[in-house]
Scaffold this motif. Structure first.
Motif, PDB file in Angstrom:
ATOM      1  N   ILE A 223       0.843  -1.202   0.000  1.00 22.87           N
ATOM      2  CA  ILE A 223       0.000   0.000   0.000  1.00 22.87           C
ATOM      3  C   ILE A 223       0.879   1.252   0.000  1.00 22.87           C
ATOM      4  O   ILE A 223       1.840   1.356   0.758  1.00 22.87           O
ATOM      5  CB  ILE A 223      -0.943   0.006   1.211  1.00 22.87           C
ATOM      6  N   GLY A 224       0.548   2.185  -0.866  1.00 20.69           N
ATOM      7  CA  GLY A 224       1.331   3.408  -1.001  1.00 20.69           C
ATOM      8  C   GLY A 224       2.328   3.343  -2.145  1.00 20.69           C
ATOM      9  O   GLY A 224       2.941   4.350  -2.495  1.00 20.69           O
ATOM     10  N   SER A 225       2.486   2.144  -2.745  1.00 23.42           N
ATOM     11  CA  SER A 225       3.384   1.991  -3.886  1.00 23.42           C
ATOM     12  C   SER A 225       2.573   2.041  -5.180  1.00 23.42           C
ATOM     13  O   SER A 225       1.338   2.080  -5.167  1.00 23.42           O
ATOM     14  CB  SER A 225       4.132   0.660  -3.802  1.00 23.42           C
ATOM     15  N   SER A 226       3.287   1.984  -6.299  1.00 22.13           N
ATOM     16  CA  SER A 226       2.617   2.003  -7.603  1.00 22.13           C
ATOM     17  C   SER A 226       2.359   0.591  -8.118  1.00 22.13           C
ATOM     18  O   SER A 226       2.003   0.413  -9.283  1.00 22.13           O
ATOM     19  CB  SER A 226       3.482   2.753  -8.624  1.00 22.13           C
ATOM     20  N   TYR A 227       2.526  -0.403  -7.239  1.00 27.69           N
ATOM     21  CA  TYR A 227       2.407  -1.797  -7.669  1.00 27.69           C
ATOM     22  C   TYR A 227       1.096  -2.437  -7.243  1.00 27.69           C
ATOM     23  O   TYR A 227       0.987  -3.659  -7.172  1.00 27.69           O
ATOM     24  CB  TYR A 227       3.603  -2.594  -7.136  1.00 27.69           C
ATOM     25  N   LEU A 228       0.101  -1.602  -6.990  1.00 26.89           N
ATOM     26  CA  LEU A 228      -1.247  -2.075  -6.702  1.00 26.89           C
ATOM     27  C   LEU A 228      -2.209  -1.425  -7.683  1.00 26.89           C
ATOM     28  O   LEU A 228      -1.940  -0.323  -8.186  1.00 26.89           O
ATOM     29  CB  LEU A 228      -1.654  -1.729  -5.266  1.00 26.89           C
TER      30      LEU A 228
END
Length: 340
Positions: A223-228
């Motif tokens: 959560i908070g990354s660009s990988y979700l």
């Protein structure tokens, strides 16, 4: 205040921005066929047991498949299967290798999230193929789906128990290309009612949306990354293993505080293996208590107990496919094939 010029620029760019949204892309891998080659990788923990690897090879051969080990398969760097750059290079190489039809993780552990900035997403997008695993492999399944639109598979790893139940779902989803309806086994054994693999309705109803999910611990730490993905209208499924109930509560609360649980269309909780209250006994909240409290108040259908997680009998669940869940029947119906 934004200028009129900035509004005009945004309006001019809007069609191109919407066209390139990864969430709007669904990239299906080719189905698996007898004679195809499975590329085995270790993106997380090392391959400690060569006997376990041999059992995996023989199990895949029994399905009519060939195998190929990645160049750094037996590397070891502490609790990781080699350096990050080498493990990522193995995944990139398997996607580039035209002789490989499916990429399978040998097992989980920890370390996949460290690879996400090192993957060649343009290469992956140009060479779509089945990627399968669970547990820590969740980071790869979600990250690659979010960055490329490729449908990935939350399913058995090489070291899984290749029993009839697991193999049946694996073959139906990946080889036959069926739009299956996942339903728990019904087996009463020597009892008056079913005692194992039951489902619990947390919130009644049906919902449709793209399936997105995996291991709760791994997902919550992305959560908070660009990988979700964009969570709007998605069907979220999660599983876990060996977590105290309060930790499960903490991670589900994190999803709530991040606004994810307010965006999804439905929720499926798989299995949390070895997640009993522990030393606190039943004076503690149970996992059932936590799930009822977290999801009973939501306005979306939700159920628990699906055959997803660290267990011998497991579904092969596509990440990124449209599906409908029935929280009363405890089913997940794929609305399309996960492969082409």
């Amino acid at each position: 205040m934004p200028s009129r010029r900035s509004f005009l620029q945004a309006a001019a760019l809007a069609p191109f921005l919407s066209f390139t949204r990864i969430e709007s892309v669904v990239l299906k891998p080719p189905r698996l066929k007898p004679g195809d080659t499975v590329g085995l990788v270790c993106p997380a923990a090392p391959a400690y047991s060569r006997e376990s690897v041999q059992i995996t090879i023989e199990s895949l051969q029994a399905l009519g498949l060939k195998t190929k080990l990645s160049p750094h398969f037996y590397d070891r760097y502490g609790y990781l299967a080699g350096r990050d750059a080498d493990r990522a290079a193995d995944i990139n190489a398997m996607f580039a290798d035209t002789s490989v039809s499916m990429i399978m993780a040998m097992h989980g552990g920890w370390g996949c999230a460290r690879l996400l900035p090192l993957l060649n997403y343009d290469l992956i997008r140009r060479n779509p193929k089945i990627l399968i695993g669970y547990s820590d492999i969740t980071a790869l399944l979600l990250g690659i789906n979010a960055k490329t639109g490729l449908i990935t598979m939350h399913g058995p790893e090489g070291a899984a128990t290749w029993n009839a139940y697991t193999v049946d779902w694996f073959k139906r989803v990946l080889m036959a290309g069926e739009a299956v309806t996942f339903r728990n086994p019904v087996k009463k054994e020597d009892t008056l009612s079913q005692t194992k693999d039951r489902v619990t309705t947390l919130k009644s109803g049906k919902a449709r949306g793209r399936l997105i999910g995996g291991n709760l611990t791994v997902l919550s730490h992305l959560i908070g990354s660009s990988y979700l993905p964009d969570w709007t209208g998605k069907i979220l499924f999660v599983e876990d293993v060996g977590e105290d109930v309060y930790r499960m509560d903490r991670m589900l609360t994190q999803l709530r505080l991040a606004g994810i649980l307010d965006q999804i269309a439905g929720f499926v909780f798989g299995k949390c293996t070895k997640c009993e209250p522990g030393s606190g006994g039943y004076g503690s909240l149970t996992l059932e208590d936590v799930l009822i409290e977290q999801f009973g108040s939501l306005a979306v259908p939700a159920y628990a107990g699906a055959m997803i997680g660290h267990l011998a009998d497991k579904f092969t669940v596509p990440v990124g496919v449209d599906a409908e869940i029935d929280a009363d029947a405890g089913t997940i119906q794929l609305l399309e094939s996960a492969v082409r």
